[in-house]
Structures are given as structure tokens and as C-alpha cells.
Design a protein around this motif. Sequence first.
Motif, short mmCIF file in Angstrom:
data_model
loop_
_atom_site.label_atom_id
_atom_site.label_comp_id
_atom_site.label_asym_id
_atom_site.label_seq_id
_atom_site.Cartn_x
_atom_site.Cartn_y
_atom_site.Cartn_z
N VAL A 247 9.77 9.07 -0.57
CA VAL A 247 9.96 9.52 0.82
C VAL A 247 8.91 8.87 1.72
CG1 VAL A 247 9.98 11.51 2.37
CG2 VAL A 247 10.97 11.70 0.09
N ILE A 248 7.63 8.97 1.33
CA ILE A 248 6.54 8.39 2.13
C ILE A 248 5.54 7.70 1.21
CG2 ILE A 248 4.50 8.95 3.51
CD1 ILE A 248 6.02 10.94 5.03
N LYS A 249 5.18 6.48 1.58
CA LYS A 249 4.05 5.80 0.95
C LYS A 249 2.87 5.90 1.90
CE LYS A 249 5.69 2.32 -2.32
NZ LYS A 249 5.73 0.86 -2.61
N ILE A 250 1.67 6.07 1.35
CA ILE A 250 0.48 6.19 2.20
C ILE A 250 -0.67 5.40 1.59
CG2 ILE A 250 -0.26 8.33 1.07
CD1 ILE A 250 -1.28 9.24 3.87
N LYS A 251 -1.42 4.72 2.43
CA LYS A 251 -2.58 3.99 1.98
C LYS A 251 -3.74 4.94 1.74
CE LYS A 251 -1.33 -0.45 4.02
NZ LYS A 251 -1.74 -1.56 4.91
N LYS A 252 -4.40 4.76 0.62
CA LYS A 252 -5.42 5.69 0.16
C LYS A 252 -6.56 5.87 1.14
CE LYS A 252 -8.18 6.73 -3.95
NZ LYS A 252 -8.56 6.26 -5.31
N LYS A 253 -7.06 4.78 1.73
CA LYS A 253 -8.24 4.86 2.59
C LYS A 253 -7.90 5.05 4.06
CE LYS A 253 -11.37 2.23 -0.39
NZ LYS A 253 -12.28 1.05 -0.48
N SER A 254 -6.95 4.27 4.56
CA SER A 254 -6.65 4.32 6.00
C SER A 254 -5.76 5.50 6.38
CB SER A 254 -5.98 3.01 6.43
OG SER A 254 -4.70 2.88 5.84
N GLY A 255 -4.93 5.97 5.44
CA GLY A 255 -4.02 7.07 5.76
C GLY A 255 -2.79 6.63 6.52
N ARG A 256 -2.52 5.33 6.59
CA ARG A 256 -1.32 4.84 7.28
C ARG A 256 -0.12 4.99 6.35
NH1 ARG A 256 -0.52 2.28 11.86
NH2 ARG A 256 -2.76 1.92 12.14
N ILE A 257 0.99 5.51 6.95
CA ILE A 257 2.17 5.82 6.14
C ILE A 257 3.28 4.80 6.37
CG2 ILE A 257 1.66 8.29 6.28
CD1 ILE A 257 4.23 8.39 8.16
N LYS A 258 4.28 4.87 5.49
CA LYS A 258 5.55 4.19 5.68
C LYS A 258 6.63 5.17 5.25
CE LYS A 258 8.26 0.09 4.62
NZ LYS A 258 8.35 -1.19 3.86
N ALA A 259 7.36 5.72 6.25
CA ALA A 259 8.41 6.70 5.97
C ALA A 259 9.65 5.95 5.49
CB ALA A 259 8.72 7.52 7.21
N LYS A 260 9.99 6.08 4.21
CA LYS A 260 11.05 5.27 3.60
C LYS A 260 12.43 5.91 3.70
CE LYS A 260 9.99 2.95 -0.06
NZ LYS A 260 9.64 2.63 -1.46
#
Length: 384
Positions: A247-260
Motif C-alpha cells: 500500500v505504502i513504501k516509506i524511506k527509513k530516514k526521510s519519511g517520504r512515502i510512495k502511495a502505491k
Amino acid sequence: MKKLLALVLSFSLAFAGIVAMPQKADAGKTQNLVFGTTYTNTLKSSYYSTDSDYYNFYVSPGTEVYITVETLSTSADISWKLSGDKAVFPSVDAPTRNIMAYLPVGNYKLRVYGTGKYSVKIVKKAFGKFYLNKRSGTVNSKKTVNFSYTGTSDYAKAGASVKTSNKKVATASVEISDSIDGRGMIHITPHHIGTCVITVKLARSNSIKYRVYCTSGYWFVAKGSKAKAPKPYGVKKPKWKSSRKKVIKIKKKSGRIKAKKGGRCTLIAKKGKKKYRVKVVVTDFIKLARKTYREIKDSVNNPDRLKVYNVYKGYSRQVYTGMKTPVILIDFGSTNAFGAMIRQKIGAWYDTVHQPHYTWAMSPKNIIKKKRIKTKKITRKKKR
């Protein structure tokens, strides 16, 4: 000469009290009251009038007083009434009794009336105090924290106030019970992950502070969004992870998501041993618009003559969620019972459990970042 002597004689007798002259009724004694002092007196009543005593006092600032009016003889029949600049308590004549009352700032007059011997005493009470078992707690939905206090409920209500150190994290309200057990409630509504302090005060009393840890909050995004996850307030550089990477990928440090894809998942921000959770609702605009189109077809009078003019997608601050939410709006026409074409609009959005909600009162003016969706994507039939 005889008439003059008679006139002088009548005036002299009247002055000496021998001849009855018209007089005002005795209004009783009036004196300034000293708090903590006991006053006693005997009132006499006749068939035509009731004797009264008056006691004046001033309250500054508003506080609680304890009024004691007691009869000192078996045949006494005493009542009293309290009046003031801003309030009257009791509002009607009261029989002899002891009572605790909250009085705002102002001048007051206590009238004691009836017959028989009595005593009266008014004492200022100490200001109320709070009692709270726990001073902090975790909140992931609306929560109520109970507390107790000393004093009367009207005194507590008169000066009760609540403040939140960060309204973006949580808001709160205070409720004072009308019962005599001296209890109250703090109603907490979380809005965002993070920490804040809620401070509650009573009139001139000590205050209580309750620290709230909001570990869960809701975030509404649209499919394809690449925004940054809402970082917990006051937390620096947390480490992120997603409960559902499909559903969502998120970068561990920055917290930026990609809603798939559309659906729900939980984002977890970890800092040390503390974890903050964000429940995310992802909206797929096309799927939501198709569901809304089917909802329209099920509700109109003649589905075969249904005509879709415009389909919009965008964001709106909804009453249900209390935050900016992805929404769609369909502008359509349908025939009524008489065959006339009626143009209408229907809006839709997903709630916190990813269920669609529909409203027939949404206006295109209330949608920000509004874009059109091709109607063919919504109205085309599925291939069998």
C-alpha cells in the motif's frame, strides 16, 4: 388665644409620645457582617408584619462561603434569603439550613426573617484542590480522564478552564459533574502523533497537568502521493517503517512515502523505545468515482437516462475527518417521476476504515486542487 394654646399643647404631647402619630414599620437591624463571627438575635412577628434582620457583606474575589442559620428555641420559625449585585442564592425563600454556595464578586445582603431566637454565621471556605491519580497517558482515540476536587460544582464550573500546549497534537475540554461527590472529567481528542501537555484550572485553585502521548493519528492521502509522513511533534529524526509495503513504501530516514494502491496501512516512527503510529487511508480516485457512479445508478429514478456531465477529484476539509481529505465530485443529471431532467451533484470520500461516504450537498467551490477526470473512465462497463 385659646386656639393657639390648644395647638401648642397638641404638639408637645405628640413629641412626648402621648399622642399616636403615623410611623414606618420597623425594618429590623442592619449591620455589616464579619466572616467567621456568630450573630444571635430574637425576631418577633405579629399578625400584620414579619420582623427581619439584615446582614451586609462583600465578596472579593469570587469564592465559596458556608452559610449557617440555626434556630435557638423550640418555637422559632426562621427563614432566610440571600441577594446580591449579580446573583441571588437561593432564588426563593429557604427554610433554616446549612448550605455551601459559590458567590461571584460583589455586594450581598442576607435577610433573616420569621419569629424566635436564631444564630447566623458565614465562613469563607478554602479554595478547591485537584486530585488526579495519573499524570500522563497514551491516547490513540478519544479518551476521558477522571479527576476529583474539593468544593461545590458551581464554584468549580465558574472558574474551570483548560489549555493545550499544542492544539495540533490534541485538544481537550473539561466537564464538571453536578453531583456532590466532587468529580470531573477531561475529554481528550487526539489530532496528530506527538506529545503535549493539558493544563486544567479551577477558580483560584491549584492546577493539574496531564501529559498526553498521541501514538496514533490518521492521515489521508491519494494514490500516487510522494509526500513526507507527518513527523511527531517534538521528535527529531525518527526511523520509519510501513506495516503494508504493497500500500505504502516509506524511506527509513526521510519519511517520504510512495502511495502505491488504495487501502489502509500503519506507519511507525520509532525514537529510542518510544513508538508513534500513523494510520494512513489511501484513496484511489478512479475506484472511488466508480463506486459513487454505481451508487448514483442505484438511487436515481431512471438509470438508463442517467447522464454524467463532469467528474472532479481534489481535496476538501471534511467535518467527519476534521482534516484535508481526498474527495471526488460527480456532476450528473437524471429524470424525475415526471420525466424532467434534474441536474445534481454528489461527493464522496473514504472514512478512517476505508468505507465510502456520500454527500449530496458538496459544492465544487469547497474542493481545492480540483482536477477533472474523464467521464469514460467512470461510466464504461466492465468487460465480461
